[in-house]
Design an enzyme around this catalytic site. Structure first.
Site, short mmCIF file in Angstrom:
data_model
loop_
_atom_site.label_atom_id
_atom_site.label_comp_id
_atom_site.label_asym_id
_atom_site.label_seq_id
_atom_site.Cartn_x
_atom_site.Cartn_y
_atom_site.Cartn_z
CG ASN A 153 -0.36 -0.13 2.51
OD1 ASN A 153 0.74 -0.68 2.66
ND2 ASN A 153 -1.04 0.35 3.53
CD GLU A 251 2.43 0.04 10.86
OE1 GLU A 251 1.26 -0.15 11.25
OE2 GLU A 251 2.73 0.35 9.70
CB CYS A 285 -2.24 0.43 8.64
SG CYS A 285 -0.80 1.50 8.74
CD GLU A 461 8.07 0.87 10.77
OE1 GLU A 461 8.51 -0.24 10.46
OE2 GLU A 461 7.23 1.50 10.11
#
Length: 482
Positions: A153, A251, A285, A461
């Site tokens: 994505n 993640e 997400c 991150e």
């Protein structure tokens, strides 16, 4: 642009020749046309890449951080200079509108820039001793070889968000991009190559996700696996990594609530709610998946939102007027339709969209749809849709809507719209999410930590926090003569 075959395995500074018996086709999701064939690599290629990374690790990890940073600075500069071409490649293989794709490439370059700056700032500690004959140090050390697994994505920015901190910390990397979007990964590796990255520091293997992942999990020379993707795969990686107590940085998925309170700026809230939900056609997400609107402003807000959604143009991402491109696959379209059918069957009403799109669109297109009269038992309120379906539910009580927002196994991102400072702080503290956006739906920046809690992940991150994932702390205790 379109080639018959594209080399996609890069090991120890060399592009591997393609095996004609092990090729897969990459398709454009907007047209379903084949783009090129790439290598369908597996365990053998991954083992070679891991060995190359392990051989390169001593030299790279012992290099001063300031020197490592020069390669990241150069790669960032090269990405920015080539952003339009890289954005076009991203759009063709992934589908998002070109302006979004170029923005992603520029954002990816910013992660490399940030970690170029962080490479020289891996600090240790000198601990005050309680014993007169002892001195104590804490020394930061890179974890070693990293297996990086990235999604489709955001096929550029997800790579640099992982490679940037890993390389800055002194780790070497084997990258496995998504099978749907290998071309952006190939171009990024070419950029590192052009920047003069030493052989073996960065390696690329495209192909069989299961075989590549298995080799990363079982090979003792891999110290850490960093993964962005579904919660189900993340759980698998965590279970299998336990056999070697291998570090895993995850993640994962989200199910983000967006709450519009009665004191919100409604024009801003409607504009940003639309931007959050329909960015990348809902395939993010952290995009809003559940919309809660205070009952007293629900009519005005939904009218505003409907007007904006009705104006969205769905089409090929290369067309200038396109707002929403295709979804990544037929399965993605079917999931959105399943969620919509379930909601309508349980009494939901369509406020906007839900109709068949232009027959001239041959790809994986899905109309942006907003539904009202939504209840908690609908699938869309309990699962991440990952597509352009936006359910609206009303509320009257602050505590009750916080409880609803928190009633999920996921905890990546949540959003609130309010002009009340006390409510901002009160609600932000109570929301069980790793990220909270207040009148802001674009929280991801290189300088800040990004990551979820609960079943949305176990790491961060971005920021200096992101580099900590790739560093071990070594304690050195020294006895001295007095």
């Amino acid at each position: 642009m379109i080639k018959k075959r594209t080399k996609s395995i890069y090991i120890d500074g060399k592009w591997e020749d393609l095996d004609p018996s092990k090729l897969v086709t990459v398709y454009n999701p907007a047209t379903l046309e084949p783009l090129t064939e790439v290598a369908n690599g597996g365990g053998v290629e991954t083992e070679k890449a891991i060995e190359a990374a392990a051989q390169a690790f001593p030299l790279w990890s012992s290099m001063p951080g300031r020197k490592r940073s020069t390669f990241l600075y150069k790669a960032s500069q090269l990405m920015l200079e080539d952003a339009e071409r890289l954005g076009e490649i991203l759009t063709i293989e992934q589908g998002k509108p070109l302006k979004e794709a170029i923005g992603e490439v520029k954002g990816a370059a910013q992660f490399l820039l940030w970690y170029a700056e962080e490479a020289a700032r891996s600090y240790g500690e000198w601990l005050p001793s309680s014993i007169s004959g002892k001195r104590m140090l804490v020394i930061p050390k890179p974890v070693g070889v990293v297996g990086a697994i990235t999604p489709w994505n955001f096929p550029s920015s997800m790579i640099t968000r992982k490679l940037g901190p890993a390389l800055a910390a002194g780790c070497t990397v084997v990258l496995k991009p998504s099978p749907e979007t290998p071309l952006s990964a190939i171009e990024i590796i070419k950029i590192f190559e052009k920047a003069g990255m030493p052989a073996g520091v960065v390696n690329l293997v495209t192909g069989d996700a299961e075989a590549i992942g298995k080799e990363m999990l079982t090979n003792k020379k891999v110290s850490l696996i960093t993964f962005t993707g579904s919660t189900a795969v993340g759980k698998y990686l965590m279970r299998e990594s336990a056999n070697q107590l291998k570090k895993v940085s995850l993640e994962l998925g989200g199910h983000a609530p967006l709450i519009v309170f009665d004191d919100a700026n409604l024009e801003k809230a409607a504009t940003l709610a639309l931007a959050s939900k329909f960015r990348n056609n809902g395939q993010t997400c952290i995009c809003a998946n559940r919309l809660y609107v205070h009952e007293s402003i629900a009519k005005e807000f939904t009218t505003l939102l409907k007007e904006k959604v009705d104006q969205l143009i769905v089409g090929n991402g290369l067309d200038d007027d396109t707002d929403l491109g295709p979804l990544i696959s037929q399965a993605a379209c079917e999931k959105v339709q399943k969620h919509l059918d379930d909601a309508l069957g349980k009494g939901a009403h369509i406020l906007s969209g839900g109709k068949q799109l232009d027959k001239n669109l041959n790809g994986y297109f899905c109309p942006p749809t907003v539904i009202t009269n939504v209840t908690d038992d609908m699938i869309v309120m309990n699962e991440e849709t990952f597509g352009p379906l936006f359910p609206i539910q009303t509320f009257t009580d602050e505590e009750a809507v916080i409880q609803k927002a928190n009633d999920t196994d996921y905890g990546l991102a949540a959003y609130i719209f309010t002009e009340n400072t006390s409510r901002t702080l009160r609600v932000s503290e109570k929301l069980d999410y790793g990220i909270v956006g207040v009148n802001d739906v674009f929280p991801a920046v290189p300088e800040a930590p990004f990551g979820g809690i609960k079943q949305s992940g176990n790491s961060k991150e971005g920021g200096h926090h992101g580099m900590e994932e790739f560093i071990e702390k070594k304690f050195v205790s020294i006895g001295i003569e007095r």
